[in-house]
Structures are given as structure tokens and as C-alpha cells.
Design an enzyme around this catalytic site. Structure first.
Site, mmCIF file in Angstrom:
data_model
loop_
_atom_site.group_PDB
_atom_site.id
_atom_site.type_symbol
_atom_site.label_atom_id
_atom_site.label_comp_id
_atom_site.label_asym_id
_atom_site.label_seq_id
_atom_site.Cartn_x
_atom_site.Cartn_y
_atom_site.Cartn_z
ATOM 1 N N CYS A 189 0.835 -1.205 0.000
ATOM 2 C CA CYS A 189 0.000 0.000 0.000
ATOM 3 C C CYS A 189 0.873 1.260 0.000
ATOM 4 O O CYS A 189 1.454 1.603 -1.023
ATOM 5 C CB CYS A 189 -0.998 -0.023 1.145
ATOM 6 S SG CYS A 189 -2.349 1.178 0.936
ATOM 7 N N HIS A 212 -3.850 -5.201 0.694
ATOM 8 C CA HIS A 212 -3.407 -5.473 2.069
ATOM 9 C C HIS A 212 -3.573 -6.963 2.398
ATOM 10 O O HIS A 212 -4.560 -7.352 3.024
ATOM 11 C CB HIS A 212 -4.233 -4.662 3.064
ATOM 12 C CG HIS A 212 -3.859 -3.222 3.161
ATOM 13 N ND1 HIS A 212 -2.767 -2.792 3.881
ATOM 14 C CD2 HIS A 212 -4.435 -2.121 2.629
ATOM 15 C CE1 HIS A 212 -2.689 -1.469 3.801
ATOM 16 N NE2 HIS A 212 -3.689 -1.033 3.044
ATOM 17 N N GLU A 269 -2.078 -8.439 4.673
ATOM 18 C CA GLU A 269 -1.951 -8.555 6.132
ATOM 19 C C GLU A 269 -3.237 -8.206 6.868
ATOM 20 O O GLU A 269 -3.387 -8.569 8.041
ATOM 21 C CB GLU A 269 -0.794 -7.655 6.630
ATOM 22 C CG GLU A 269 -1.109 -6.185 6.778
ATOM 23 C CD GLU A 269 -1.134 -5.388 5.482
ATOM 24 O OE1 GLU A 269 -1.134 -4.146 5.563
ATOM 25 O OE2 GLU A 269 -1.156 -5.996 4.393
#
Length: 244
Positions: A102, A189, A191
Site C-alpha cells: 500500500c 493489504h 496482512e
């Protein structure tokens, strides 16, 4: 870490912190990456540096690096951002490997002669589908399409020289790109859990148009390909040469 340890030492450049009221969902950003990469192959040892607080080590300290997301923009006038862009240029000139997610993805482009800016398409939120347009050897398990959580207002508009766009979405033309064979940017993302992404969305209701919020909420029950992308990241960073 001993010379017999098979783990690759990865410096995690933490470029922001999770708001206190959301910290109990999945911890801070570095905790999310530890969770994401915990079972990946090859095994990675993550060492966190608080870049916002001015903690930016010599790029030679680790053979591989990972830059987290952030609520900042890469074009914000913050001293630590200028230092980070210089760090990326040093890595590019050296022989370390780097993955940016990002904000980190946008910072790689911005540092190396590409461009990142506020997108005219508005916010990208929710789980988005991406098409892999340039498959790479490190994409194991292989995939032609992937779904990841998106949460961004800025985008990479132009990639640097010697860069290849690897994946794109309808909303984001540069969803993933690689510079040479050592620097990788990922707009999504992997994560983020969908629980965390949904909670972040609720904190931004005053900034994101209601129709986008409503559409994003419908996607959080969708499966993502975060597990596959975690393997891609581990394989990518795992090719780094050990620091001698």
C-alpha cells in the site's frame, strides 16, 4: 541469528500505527505481518523499526525489507518520508530485496522516478479482484486472479523505469509491480483481516462516500487470497542473500 539458522532476516519498516481503539483486533501493523507470514516458506525473522519515530537503519543491516501501509501519503511533507524515499533508492542501488505494501508500494514508485498521487477514481475499499497480467516465477502457488482487501485513496499512476506491472484491478491500474527482480510493490493489504478492514472502514465514514462504504461492506464476507500472497512475499524475500 546464527549462521546455521535457515530464516531470512527481514527488516519491517513500520510507517504508521494502528489506532488504539482498533489495536485489540490484530495488533499493530508489524503484528499483522507476523501473523500473515508466520507459516510461510521459507521462514522469515521479522525485525521492526518505527520509521515514523525516526528509526531508519542502514539498508545493509538486513538482506530483505518490508514497508508497511500508512495513513500518510508519500507526497506529504514529513522528514521521515523523505528519509524513507532515500532508503528505497539505496536498496535499489544495492543488492537487498524489498516488498512494499500500500503506502510502501506507492513509496517505491515515488522514490524511483514513477509517480503516486490521489486517485481521480476515489477510494478503493473492500475486497477487490485483481488480474495477474505478468506471471512471475515466485508466484507459487500460481494464480491468474486474486482477491485482496483494498484500503487506499492514493495510487501509483506511473511505474519507474525497468518496472513491470504484474497485476491490475478495475479500480487500480497498478495493483502490483516489480522493479527489476528485487523490489516488489503490492497495493492491496494481504496482512489485513476482513474484520480489521471493516473496522477501519467504520472510522472513515466522514471521508468515504456512502455508496462506496455500502458496497465495501458487502465484500467482507468474501474469501481473500492473502494466504497465497503471503507465500509469494516469503518466496520473494527468501531469495535475498544473507548478510555476511
Amino acid at each position: 541469528m546464527s549462521t546455521d539458522d535457515p530464516r531470512i532476516s527481514v527488516g519491517v519498516l513500520e510507517c504508521d500505527h494502528v489506532p488504539d481503539q482498533l489495536r485489540d483486533i490484530a495488533g499493530d501493523y508489524s503484528d499483522m505481518f507476523r501473523g500473515l507470514l508466520a507459516g510461510a516458506t521459507p521462514p522469515l525473522e521479522l525485525v521492526t523499526y518505527d520509521v515514523v519515530a525516526g528509526e531508519l537503519p542502514d539498508p545493509a543491516r538486513h538482506p530483505a525489507w518490508l514497508i508497511t501501509g500508512s495513513s500518510y501519503s508519500v507526497f506529504d511533507d514529513e522528514p521521515w518520508i523523505g528519509d524513507l524515499l532515500g532508503f528505497i533508492r539505496e536498496v535499489h542501488a544495492g543488492d537487498q530485496r524489498l516488498v512494499g505494501v500500500c503506502f510502501g508500494h506507492q513509496a517505491i514508485a515515488h522514490a524511483l522516478g514513477g509517480s503516486s498521487a490521489r486517485s481521480e477514481r476515489g477510494w478503493g475499499v473492500g475486497v477487490h479482484a485483481a488480474d495477474v497480467v505478468e506471471p512471475r516465477p515466485w508466484m507459487q502457488p500460481p494464480a491468474d486472479h486474486l482477491r485482496l482487501v483494498m484500503s487506499h485513496q492514493d495510487q501509483v499512476l506511473a511505474v519507474p523505469d525497468n518496472a513491470t506491472v504484474v497485476a491490475r484491478t478495475e479500480h487500480c491500474d497498478v495493483a502490483m509491480f516489480e522493479v527489476g527482480d528485487r523490489l516488489l510493490g503490492i497495493q492491496g493489504h494481504p496482512e489485513y483481516t476482513t474484520e480489521y478492514a471493516a473496522a477501519v472502514l467504520e472510522t472513515r465514514l466522514d471521508r468515504i462516500p456512502h455508496d462506496l462504504v455500502a458496497a465495501a461492506r458487502t465484500t467482507f464476507s468474501d474469501q481473500t487470497d492473502a494466504a497465497a500472497v503471503s507465500e509469494w512475499i516469503a518466496r520473494y524475500l527468501g531469495q535475498a542473500r544473507p548478510v555476511i
